[in-house]
Design an enzyme around this catalytic site. Structure first.
Site, PDB file in Angstrom:
ATOM      1  N   GLY A 238      80.118  87.583  36.506  1.00 42.85           N
ATOM      2  CA  GLY A 238      80.620  87.045  37.769  1.00 42.85           C
ATOM      3  C   GLY A 238      81.320  88.030  38.679  1.00 42.85           C
TER       4      GLY A 238
ATOM      5  N   MET B 248      75.048 100.142  34.983  1.00 40.09           N
ATOM      6  CA  MET B 248      76.006  99.072  35.230  1.00 40.09           C
ATOM      7  C   MET B 248      76.358  99.080  36.714  1.00 40.09           C
ATOM      8  SD  MET B 248      76.415  97.603  32.361  1.00 40.09           S
ATOM      9  CE  MET B 248      77.577  96.398  32.992  1.00 40.09           C
TER      10      MET B 248
ATOM     11  N   MET C  93      78.403  96.701  24.018  1.00 47.02           N
ATOM     12  CA  MET C  93      79.629  97.205  24.639  1.00 47.02           C
ATOM     13  C   MET C  93      80.663  97.259  23.515  1.00 47.02           C
ATOM     14  SD  MET C  93      79.297  95.022  28.149  1.00 47.02           S
ATOM     15  CE  MET C  93      78.155  93.892  27.366  1.00 47.02           C
TER      16      MET C  93
ATOM     17  N   SER D 114      75.581  85.072  36.047  1.00 43.49           N
ATOM     18  CA  SER D 114      76.123  83.959  36.823  1.00 43.49           C
ATOM     19  C   SER D 114      75.149  83.485  37.910  1.00 43.49           C
ATOM     20  CB  SER D 114      77.466  84.355  37.442  1.00 43.49           C
ATOM     21  OG  SER D 114      77.356  85.564  38.156  1.00 43.49           O
TER      22      SER D 114
ATOM     23  N   MET E 175      80.354  92.321  23.033  1.00 48.60           N
ATOM     24  CA  MET E 175      81.645  92.930  23.407  1.00 48.60           C
ATOM     25  C   MET E 175      82.616  92.821  22.240  1.00 48.60           C
ATOM     26  SD  MET E 175      82.082  91.453  27.255  1.00 48.60           S
ATOM     27  CE  MET E 175      80.685  91.289  28.382  1.00 48.60           C
TER      28      MET E 175
ATOM     29  N   HIS F 188      68.977  88.747  27.921  1.00 47.06           N
ATOM     30  CA  HIS F 188      69.980  89.825  27.883  1.00 47.06           C
ATOM     31  C   HIS F 188      71.187  89.331  27.088  1.00 47.06           C
ATOM     32  CE1 HIS F 188      71.884  93.532  29.293  1.00 47.06           C
ATOM     33  NE2 HIS F 188      72.988  92.824  29.498  1.00 47.06           N
TER      34      HIS F 188
ATOM     35  N   HIS G 112      72.748  94.467  24.567  1.00 45.27           N
ATOM     36  CA  HIS G 112      73.580  95.430  25.310  1.00 45.27           C
ATOM     37  C   HIS G 112      74.884  95.569  24.547  1.00 45.27           C
ATOM     38  CE1 HIS G 112      76.046  96.145  29.288  1.00 45.27           C
ATOM     39  NE2 HIS G 112      76.109  97.174  28.462  1.00 45.27           N
TER      40      HIS G 112
ATOM     41  N   SER H 229      71.402  87.045  31.613  1.00 45.68           N
ATOM     42  CA  SER H 229      72.488  87.364  30.671  1.00 45.68           C
ATOM     43  C   SER H 229      73.084  86.066  30.162  1.00 45.68           C
ATOM     44  CB  SER H 229      73.569  88.186  31.360  1.00 45.68           C
ATOM     45  OG  SER H 229      74.741  88.139  30.573  1.00 45.68           O
TER      46      SER H 229
ATOM     47  N   ASP I 190      74.802  90.184  25.598  1.00 48.05           N
ATOM     48  CA  ASP I 190      75.962  91.054  25.797  1.00 48.05           C
ATOM     49  C   ASP I 190      76.917  90.996  24.605  1.00 48.05           C
ATOM     50  OD1 ASP I 190      75.662  92.231  28.455  1.00 48.05           O
ATOM     51  OD2 ASP I 190      75.737  90.163  29.177  1.00 48.05           O
TER      52      ASP I 190
ATOM     53  N   ASP J 166      72.528  95.962  35.847  1.00 44.30           N
ATOM     54  CA  ASP J 166      73.298  94.872  35.227  1.00 44.30           C
ATOM     55  C   ASP J 166      74.636  94.698  35.943  1.00 44.30           C
ATOM     56  OD1 ASP J 166      74.526  93.065  33.529  1.00 44.30           O
ATOM     57  OD2 ASP J 166      74.510  94.383  31.767  1.00 44.30           O
ATOM     58  N   GLY J 167      74.795  93.549  36.586  1.00 46.31           N
ATOM     59  CA  GLY J 167      76.081  93.187  37.184  1.00 46.31           C
ATOM     60  C   GLY J 167      75.977  92.831  38.650  1.00 46.31           C
TER      61      GLY J 167
HETATM   62  C1  DX5 Z   1      78.930  92.643  32.007  1.00 47.34           C
HETATM   63  C2  DX5 Z   1      77.627  92.295  31.329  1.00 47.34           C
HETATM   64  C3  DX5 Z   1      76.642  91.647  32.201  1.00 47.34           C
HETATM   65  C4  DX5 Z   1      77.094  90.348  32.817  1.00 47.34           C
HETATM   66  C5  DX5 Z   1      76.409  90.205  34.118  1.00 47.34           C
HETATM   67  O1  DX5 Z   1      79.680  93.455  31.160  1.00 47.34           O
HETATM   68  O2  DX5 Z   1      77.030  93.460  30.791  1.00 47.34           O
HETATM   69  O3  DX5 Z   1      75.398  91.487  31.541  1.00 47.34           O
HETATM   70  O4  DX5 Z   1      76.819  89.226  32.037  1.00 47.34           O
HETATM   71  O5  DX5 Z   1      76.884  89.045  34.722  1.00 47.34           O
HETATM   72  P1  DX5 Z   1      76.672  88.767  36.254  1.00 47.34           P
HETATM   73  O6  DX5 Z   1      75.202  88.741  36.508  1.00 47.34           O
HETATM   74  O7  DX5 Z   1      77.334  87.454  36.434  1.00 47.34           O
HETATM   75  O8  DX5 Z   1      77.343  89.899  37.006  1.00 47.34           O
HETATM   76 ZN    ZN Z   2      74.952  93.358  30.004  1.00 48.22          ZN
END
Ligand code: DX5
Ligand code: ZN
Length: 223
Positions: free
Chosen positions: A147, A139, A70, A200, A38, A34, A68, A9, A36, A177-178
């Site tokens: 993180g 998720m 969001m 992370s 938002m 990946h 992804h 990510s 993200d 994911d996460g």
């Molecule tokens: C959170 C994201 C993830 C995030 C994961 O909303 O969708 O893709 O970057 O990060 P880590 O691997 O650090 O949990």
């Molecule tokens: Zn994601």
């Protein structure tokens, strides 16, 4: 079960030199990027849009870009990301008024379509949509930030979706994911995931290849 995919990510990458960061993780053995997105509406954070996806393609990134979303609503951004070079587009069903239509829109633009489920979201929409999608993204944290710690109830949910996918007989990927890290990815793989997002855990270390290799070894050992 589909071949293992590690999808770093870029949320945790150094955005001041994003092209190099993506080149580095792909050279280090990652299969997908990946991405993200938002919107400070569906989630409290604000990140990147189609221009950045297009910039990565222009930079020369040829790996699949796993967008992804969001965001809410989703239909306006889907064609923009398809035009910008996305290969995969997923969204959260509660963010679309007409989920089936949004899935069809993604497919009509030549992209792989995924549905994303938050930790507290039920899987009900899969009753009628599993036959139409290419991947399910569970998720394992609440969306919005990198993180965070992996939520353990995701393992049961992964087992449930794995059984649904296997019963369907379709080549549907199961992505998580996460909070995915070398020390929990084995249990996550055992629960049925084949596609692993990690932000992370990868970008937080200096040696991307070492982390990605450790993750892949743990997946192989768990199977
Ligand atoms: C959170 C994201 C993830 C995030 C994961 O909303 O969708 O893709 O970057 O990060 P880590 O691997 O650090 O949990
Ligand atoms: Zn994601």
């Amino acid at each position: 079960m589909q071949p293992t995919v590690i999808a770093p990510s870029i949320l945790s990458a150094n955005f001041a030199r994003l092209g190099e960061e993506v080149d580095s993780v792909i050279n280090a053995g990652a299969e997908w990027v990946h991405f993200d997105v938002m919107d400070n509406h569906y989630v409290p954070n604000l990140t990147i849009g189609p221009l950045v996806c297009e910039a990565l393609r222009k930079h020369g990134v040829t790996a699949p870009i796993d967008v992804h979303l969001m965001v809410e609503p989703v239909d306006g951004l889907i064609p923009m990301f398809a035009d910008a070079g996305a290969s995969h587009i997923s969204f959260h069903p509660e963010a679309s008024r007409h989920v089936h239509r949004s899935v069809q829109l993604i497919k009509s633009l030549g992209c792989q379509a995924g549905l994303v489920f938050n930790p507290a979201s039920s899987l009900d929409v899969l009753d009628y949509l599993l036959g139409d999608i290419d991947y399910v993204l569970l998720m394992s944290v609440n969306p919005g930030f990198g993180g965070q710690a992996f939520i353990p109830s995701t393992l049961d949910k992964l087992r449930t979706v794995r059984a649904m996918i296997d019963a369907s007989g379709r080549p549907i990927r199961l992505e998580v994911d996460g909070g995915v890290k070398p020390d929990n990815i084995g249990a996550i793989a055992q629960a049925g995931a084949d596609t692993f997002v990690a932000g992370s855990a990868i970008f937080g270390k200096s040696d991307y290849a070492a982390v990605i290799a450790a993750m892949k070894q743990a997946v192989v050992a768990a199977r």
